[in-house]
Design a protein around this motif. Structure first.
Motif, PDB file in Angstrom:
ATOM      1  N   LEU A 148       0.820  -1.207   0.000  1.00  0.00           N
ATOM      2  CA  LEU A 148       0.000   0.000   0.000  1.00  0.00           C
ATOM      3  C   LEU A 148       0.864   1.273   0.000  1.00  0.00           C
ATOM      4  O   LEU A 148       2.095   1.195   0.031  1.00  0.00           O
ATOM      5  CB  LEU A 148      -0.944  -0.005   1.202  1.00  0.00           C
ATOM      6  CG  LEU A 148      -2.063  -1.063   1.232  1.00  0.00           C
ATOM      7  CD1 LEU A 148      -2.845  -1.098  -0.071  1.00  0.00           C
ATOM      8  CD2 LEU A 148      -1.536  -2.451   1.553  1.00  0.00           C
ATOM      9  N   ARG A 149       0.194   2.440   0.001  1.00  0.00           N
ATOM     10  CA  ARG A 149       0.912   3.714  -0.142  1.00  0.00           C
ATOM     11  C   ARG A 149       1.189   4.421   1.181  1.00  0.00           C
ATOM     12  O   ARG A 149       1.681   5.541   1.180  1.00  0.00           O
ATOM     13  CB  ARG A 149       0.111   4.642  -1.064  1.00  0.00           C
ATOM     14  CG  ARG A 149       0.104   4.191  -2.505  1.00  0.00           C
ATOM     15  CD  ARG A 149      -0.781   5.052  -3.363  1.00  0.00           C
ATOM     16  NE  ARG A 149      -2.186   4.896  -3.014  1.00  0.00           N
ATOM     17  CZ  ARG A 149      -3.187   5.488  -3.677  1.00  0.00           C
ATOM     18  NH1 ARG A 149      -2.908   6.299  -4.684  1.00  0.00           N
ATOM     19  NH2 ARG A 149      -4.437   5.284  -3.310  1.00  0.00           N
ATOM     20  N   GLY A 150       0.899   3.776   2.295  1.00  0.00           N
ATOM     21  CA  GLY A 150       1.169   4.387   3.593  1.00  0.00           C
ATOM     22  C   GLY A 150       0.598   3.541   4.708  1.00  0.00           C
ATOM     23  O   GLY A 150      -0.153   2.590   4.488  1.00  0.00           O
ATOM     24  N   ALA A 151       0.959   3.910   5.943  1.00  0.00           N
ATOM     25  CA  ALA A 151       0.522   3.131   7.106  1.00  0.00           C
ATOM     26  C   ALA A 151      -0.990   3.181   7.278  1.00  0.00           C
ATOM     27  O   ALA A 151      -1.625   2.179   7.627  1.00  0.00           O
ATOM     28  CB  ALA A 151       1.215   3.662   8.354  1.00  0.00           C
ATOM     29  N   ALA A 152      -1.601   4.353   7.043  1.00  0.00           N
ATOM     30  CA  ALA A 152      -3.046   4.475   7.209  1.00  0.00           C
ATOM     31  C   ALA A 152      -3.785   3.596   6.203  1.00  0.00           C
ATOM     32  O   ALA A 152      -4.751   2.900   6.559  1.00  0.00           O
ATOM     33  CB  ALA A 152      -3.465   5.935   7.052  1.00  0.00           C
ATOM     34  N   GLU A 153      -3.352   3.602   4.964  1.00  0.00           N
ATOM     35  CA  GLU A 153      -3.997   2.772   3.946  1.00  0.00           C
ATOM     36  C   GLU A 153      -3.756   1.292   4.233  1.00  0.00           C
ATOM     37  O   GLU A 153      -4.634   0.451   3.975  1.00  0.00           O
ATOM     38  CB  GLU A 153      -3.469   3.134   2.558  1.00  0.00           C
ATOM     39  CG  GLU A 153      -4.199   2.428   1.433  1.00  0.00           C
ATOM     40  CD  GLU A 153      -3.752   2.920   0.071  1.00  0.00           C
ATOM     41  OE1 GLU A 153      -4.053   2.224  -0.923  1.00  0.00           O
ATOM     42  OE2 GLU A 153      -3.099   3.988  -0.010  1.00  0.00           O
ATOM     43  N   THR A 154      -2.590   0.976   4.775  1.00  0.00           N
ATOM     44  CA  THR A 154      -2.304  -0.414   5.156  1.00  0.00           C
ATOM     45  C   THR A 154      -3.275  -0.895   6.225  1.00  0.00           C
ATOM     46  O   THR A 154      -3.817  -2.004   6.143  1.00  0.00           O
ATOM     47  CB  THR A 154      -0.852  -0.530   5.664  1.00  0.00           C
ATOM     48  OG1 THR A 154       0.042  -0.116   4.634  1.00  0.00           O
ATOM     49  CG2 THR A 154      -0.532  -1.958   6.057  1.00  0.00           C
ATOM     50  N   SER A 155      -3.529  -0.069   7.234  1.00  0.00           N
ATOM     51  CA  SER A 155      -4.474  -0.435   8.300  1.00  0.00           C
ATOM     52  C   SER A 155      -5.883  -0.595   7.735  1.00  0.00           C
ATOM     53  O   SER A 155      -6.608  -1.526   8.123  1.00  0.00           O
ATOM     54  CB  SER A 155      -4.461   0.624   9.404  1.00  0.00           C
ATOM     55  OG  SER A 155      -3.195   0.678  10.034  1.00  0.00           O
ATOM     56  N   ARG A 156      -6.296   0.292   6.846  1.00  0.00           N
ATOM     57  CA  ARG A 156      -7.642   0.197   6.276  1.00  0.00           C
ATOM     58  C   ARG A 156      -7.813  -1.097   5.483  1.00  0.00           C
ATOM     59  O   ARG A 156      -8.848  -1.762   5.570  1.00  0.00           O
ATOM     60  CB  ARG A 156      -7.922   1.404   5.387  1.00  0.00           C
ATOM     61  CG  ARG A 156      -8.204   2.690   6.154  1.00  0.00           C
ATOM     62  CD  ARG A 156      -8.809   3.749   5.257  1.00  0.00           C
ATOM     63  NE  ARG A 156      -7.892   4.156   4.219  1.00  0.00           N
ATOM     64  CZ  ARG A 156      -7.025   5.171   4.329  1.00  0.00           C
ATOM     65  NH1 ARG A 156      -6.961   5.846   5.477  1.00  0.00           N
ATOM     66  NH2 ARG A 156      -6.238   5.493   3.338  1.00  0.00           N
ATOM     67  N   HIS A 157      -6.790  -1.464   4.727  1.00  0.00           N
ATOM     68  CA  HIS A 157      -6.899  -2.689   3.931  1.00  0.00           C
ATOM     69  C   HIS A 157      -6.939  -3.927   4.833  1.00  0.00           C
ATOM     70  O   HIS A 157      -7.694  -4.872   4.572  1.00  0.00           O
ATOM     71  CB  HIS A 157      -5.721  -2.786   2.955  1.00  0.00           C
ATOM     72  CG  HIS A 157      -5.855  -3.892   1.947  1.00  0.00           C
ATOM     73  ND1 HIS A 157      -6.747  -3.838   0.905  1.00  0.00           N
ATOM     74  CD2 HIS A 157      -5.230  -5.101   1.847  1.00  0.00           C
ATOM     75  CE1 HIS A 157      -6.665  -4.956   0.181  1.00  0.00           C
ATOM     76  NE2 HIS A 157      -5.742  -5.731   0.745  1.00  0.00           N
ATOM     77  N   TYR A 158      -6.151  -3.908   5.880  1.00  0.00           N
ATOM     78  CA  TYR A 158      -6.172  -5.032   6.826  1.00  0.00           C
ATOM     79  C   TYR A 158      -7.553  -5.183   7.450  1.00  0.00           C
ATOM     80  O   TYR A 158      -8.101  -6.296   7.534  1.00  0.00           O
ATOM     81  CB  TYR A 158      -5.105  -4.805   7.909  1.00  0.00           C
ATOM     82  CG  TYR A 158      -5.150  -5.791   9.049  1.00  0.00           C
ATOM     83  CD1 TYR A 158      -4.523  -7.031   8.945  1.00  0.00           C
ATOM     84  CD2 TYR A 158      -5.826  -5.482  10.237  1.00  0.00           C
ATOM     85  CE1 TYR A 158      -4.574  -7.942  10.002  1.00  0.00           C
ATOM     86  CE2 TYR A 158      -5.878  -6.377  11.282  1.00  0.00           C
ATOM     87  CZ  TYR A 158      -5.252  -7.606  11.164  1.00  0.00           C
ATOM     88  OH  TYR A 158      -5.314  -8.518  12.203  1.00  0.00           O
ATOM     89  N   ASN A 159      -8.148  -4.075   7.890  1.00  0.00           N
ATOM     90  CA  ASN A 159      -9.474  -4.123   8.505  1.00  0.00           C
ATOM     91  C   ASN A 159     -10.537  -4.593   7.499  1.00  0.00           C
ATOM     92  O   ASN A 159     -11.471  -5.315   7.875  1.00  0.00           O
ATOM     93  CB  ASN A 159      -9.853  -2.748   9.056  1.00  0.00           C
ATOM     94  CG  ASN A 159      -8.999  -2.360  10.253  1.00  0.00           C
ATOM     95  OD1 ASN A 159      -8.530  -3.232  11.009  1.00  0.00           O
ATOM     96  ND2 ASN A 159      -8.774  -1.067  10.437  1.00  0.00           N
ATOM     97  N   ASN A 198       4.391  -1.154   4.853  1.00  0.00           N
ATOM     98  CA  ASN A 198       3.141  -0.837   4.147  1.00  0.00           C
ATOM     99  C   ASN A 198       2.613  -2.056   3.378  1.00  0.00           C
ATOM    100  O   ASN A 198       2.186  -1.946   2.227  1.00  0.00           O
ATOM    101  CB  ASN A 198       3.333   0.333   3.178  1.00  0.00           C
ATOM    102  CG  ASN A 198       3.738   1.612   3.897  1.00  0.00           C
ATOM    103  OD1 ASN A 198       3.265   1.882   5.006  1.00  0.00           O
ATOM    104  ND2 ASN A 198       4.621   2.384   3.286  1.00  0.00           N
ATOM    105  N   ARG A 199       2.611  -3.194   4.064  1.00  0.00           N
ATOM    106  CA  ARG A 199       2.170  -4.428   3.416  1.00  0.00           C
ATOM    107  C   ARG A 199       1.169  -5.186   4.276  1.00  0.00           C
ATOM    108  O   ARG A 199       1.243  -5.153   5.511  1.00  0.00           O
ATOM    109  CB  ARG A 199       3.358  -5.346   3.101  1.00  0.00           C
ATOM    110  CG  ARG A 199       4.237  -4.825   1.971  1.00  0.00           C
ATOM    111  CD  ARG A 199       5.232  -5.874   1.536  1.00  0.00           C
ATOM    112  NE  ARG A 199       6.013  -5.437   0.380  1.00  0.00           N
ATOM    113  CZ  ARG A 199       6.823  -6.236  -0.310  1.00  0.00           C
ATOM    114  NH1 ARG A 199       6.956  -7.509   0.039  1.00  0.00           N
ATOM    115  NH2 ARG A 199       7.486  -5.768  -1.346  1.00  0.00           N
ATOM    116  N   VAL A 200       0.257  -5.868   3.551  1.00  0.00           N
ATOM    117  CA  VAL A 200      -0.679  -6.796   4.177  1.00  0.00           C
ATOM    118  C   VAL A 200      -0.450  -8.153   3.522  1.00  0.00           C
ATOM    119  O   VAL A 200      -0.412  -8.255   2.283  1.00  0.00           O
ATOM    120  CB  VAL A 200      -2.132  -6.345   3.993  1.00  0.00           C
ATOM    121  CG1 VAL A 200      -3.091  -7.389   4.557  1.00  0.00           C
ATOM    122  CG2 VAL A 200      -2.372  -4.996   4.670  1.00  0.00           C
TER     123      VAL A 200
END
Length: 227
Positions: A148-159, A198-200
């Motif tokens: 992903l493109r950042g920590a916030a987007e990484t968290s959103r994708h994980y959720n 920045n990975r899931v």
């Protein structure tokens, strides 16, 4: 009298000369008048006709050099077009270093044939890739990686993934920043995230390959150490 005799002699001579001239003209055949040929006649065509063996255009040294330059230009243009087409192709996220057949054999104890093949579902691109390592006619183990493109987007994708997996249950441990388990229909599943990278990552392994429950977590720990 003397004048009359002289005149008679002169006339007789002229008649004799005229008779001889007529006889000479009759012996020589008369020539027909020559015709004047108009422009574009056969004579003109013959004068400008090419000699035998020269109907095809002969290649000169200069024309041969031009032909070689033209071929070189075509080759350069083809290479340039190929280079442009290659540069436009999307880069695929590299995941080959994260998990291999030797890892599966060591962790699961499996000794049979293992094949590496794509994992169907989502098209690989620069932000996603997946693979499957499996025995013949079995699901085996699957690996999916999102960058992903950042920590916030990484968290959103994980959720988002946690909400879509059936029976997802958050766990505590040392696998990434967060991870959950979601076992279903004989397949053990584990998803974890790494804000630093920045990975899931989603791992799955059927119970014919991962016979022990701890195997899926050991695979996840190995993958997390290689990010």
């Amino acid at each position: 009298m003397r004048f009359t005799s002289h005149l008679r002699t002169t006339l007789t001579g002229l008649l004799l000369v005229g008779s001889l001239a007529g006889i000479g003209c009759q012996d020589e055949p008369r020539q027909p008048p020559q015709a004047i040929e108009p422009p574009g006649s056969t004579q003109t065509a013959v004068e400008f006709a090419q000699p035998p063996g020269t109907t095809e255009r002969q290649e000169t040294p200069s024309s041969a050099a031009e032909a070689e330059l033209s071929e070189d230009a075509q080759r350069v243009a083809a290479l340039l077009a190929e280079s442009i087409a290659s540069s436009r192709q999307p880069q695929i996220l590299a995941i080959d270093n994260l998990l291999n057949r030797s890892d599966l054999r060591e962790i699961t104890g499996f000794t049979g044939v293992l094949n590496v093949q794509p994992l169907e579902g989502q098209q690989p691109d620069e932000g996603y890739n997946a693979q499957r390592i499996s025995p013949p006619d079995q699901f085996g183990a699957g690996l999916q990686v999102w960058e992903l493109r950042g920590a916030a987007e990484t968290s959103r994708h994980y959720n988002r993934l946690r909400e879509t997996y059936v029976g997802a249950e958050e766990k505590s441990g040392n696998i990434g920043d967060r991870f959950f388990r979601a076992d279903f229909a004989g397949i053990r599943q584990l998803v974890f995230m790494s804000r630093r990278h920045n990975r899931v990552i989603a791992l799955s392994c059927d119970d014919t390959l991962c016979t022990q429950d701890q195997a899926i977590e050991r695979l996840a720990e190995l993958v997390a150490s290689r990010l």
